[in-house]
Design an enzyme around this catalytic site. Structure first.
Site: not given
Ligand code: BJW
Length: 255
Positions: A105, A122
């Protein structure tokens, strides 16, 4: 099994005995503080797709739009307060010898709640810096549509200090988190869809190294089936109840 909240006695017992605990959080833990998640229905990415906003090309292509989106989110985050889920984790930290809170977060709410060992993977929405000279940008003036905010030192665009897709995580952060995951007795994965890597490796690595790994989520996540336990429910209700049960178990054991 607790009758009202479905966590197991094993989880309570493991937490009560644990010396090292890692908690991994995502946007869901802040949902009850009024901060939208990313991928849920009516989440942040319902109207805008991440590729349009959360990457550097999107920013350079339309800095004004991206800055205004983050300004809107910053306003929501600065008004939000930690909820009982954040506060329960502060108490859990006090109970165990070694504790780490690894968060995806960017909303600063774990720090505001009073958690001490917080590792932000992040970034943090409350900080900004210049994309060119990298100097921090402090007080930001109000954003006018069509006029991107620029650095007072070099005129470069101001960006939020968050990690966008395709960007590296803060130096050394994953190494610290993975090291703790490999040594932890219990890991809680709270309010995350666990679809973003490398962050989502943390609970998986912990499970592979023998930790008891439970997730707390209103729905089972992508990785739920490989964990020891999924506790279905809102973290603002589940965590206070779970931490209270652990406190009671520890008191009963030491009495
Ligand atoms: C509840 C609830 C309640 C609701 N109680 N629960 C391997 C495979 C495929 C792709 C990749 C890989 N490795 C890397 C990648 C690429 C990419 C990636 O992961 N892509 C996938 C999406 C496919 N990753 C990256 O690019 C990362 N960097 C990297 O790998 O660098 C190396 C590299 C460099 C150059 C080239 C290649 C590699 C960086 C990732 C950065 C993520 N950034 C974000 C945005 C941050 C800025 C902003 O806020 O604007 O971070 S994306 C967004 O998703 C944010 C979050 O931190 C992140 C995770 O989301 P989160 O927190 O899980 O939220 P939600 O909405 O998805 O889920 C919420 C959950 O809560 C749900 O499950 C609900 O059910 C639950 N919930 N209410 C309990 N009350």
């Amino acid at each position: 099994m607790n009758m009202s909240i479905p966590y197991s006695d094993t989880l309570v017992q493991r937490l009560a005995q644990a010396r090292r605990v890692l908690v991994f959080t995502g946007a869901g833990i802040s949902a009850e503080s009024g901060i939208p998640t990313f991928r849920d229905a009516d989440g942040l990415w319902e109207k805008f797709k991440p590729e349009e906003l959360a990457n550097v090309d999107a920013f350079l292509g339309n800095p004004d739009l991206v800055q205004r989106w983050y300004a809107m989110r910053r306003e929501v985050v600065t008004k939000a307060k930690p909820n009982p889920g954040h506060l329960a984790l502060v108490e859990l930290e006090r109970m165990v010898d070694e504790f780490m809170l690894v968060t995806q977060n960017v909303d600063n709410l774990h720090n505001e709640a009073g958690s001490k060992e917080v590792l932000e993977l992040h970034g943090n929405l409350t900080r900004n810096y210049c994309i060119d000279c990298k100097k921090p940008a402090a007080a930001l003036p109000p954003i006018e549509e069509g006029k991107p905010l620029a650095c007072v030192h070099c005129d470069g665009f101001i960006r939020p200090d968050v990690v966008w897709f395709g960007e590296m995580l803060p130096k050394g952060a994953m190494e610290i988190a993975i090291n703790m995951a490999m040594r932890s007795d219990v890991v809680l994965s709270v309010g995350t869809s666990a679809v973003v890597f490398p962050a989502a490796d943390i609970p998986l690595v912990a499970r592979g190294h023998g930790a008891y790994v439970a997730e707390i989520n209103i729905n089972e996540s992508e990785i739920g089936h490989v964990l020891n336990e999924t506790v279905l429910g809102p973290s603002g209700t589940v965590l206070p109840s779970l931490v209270a049960a652990v406190r009671e178990r520890r008191a009963a054991t030491t009495a």
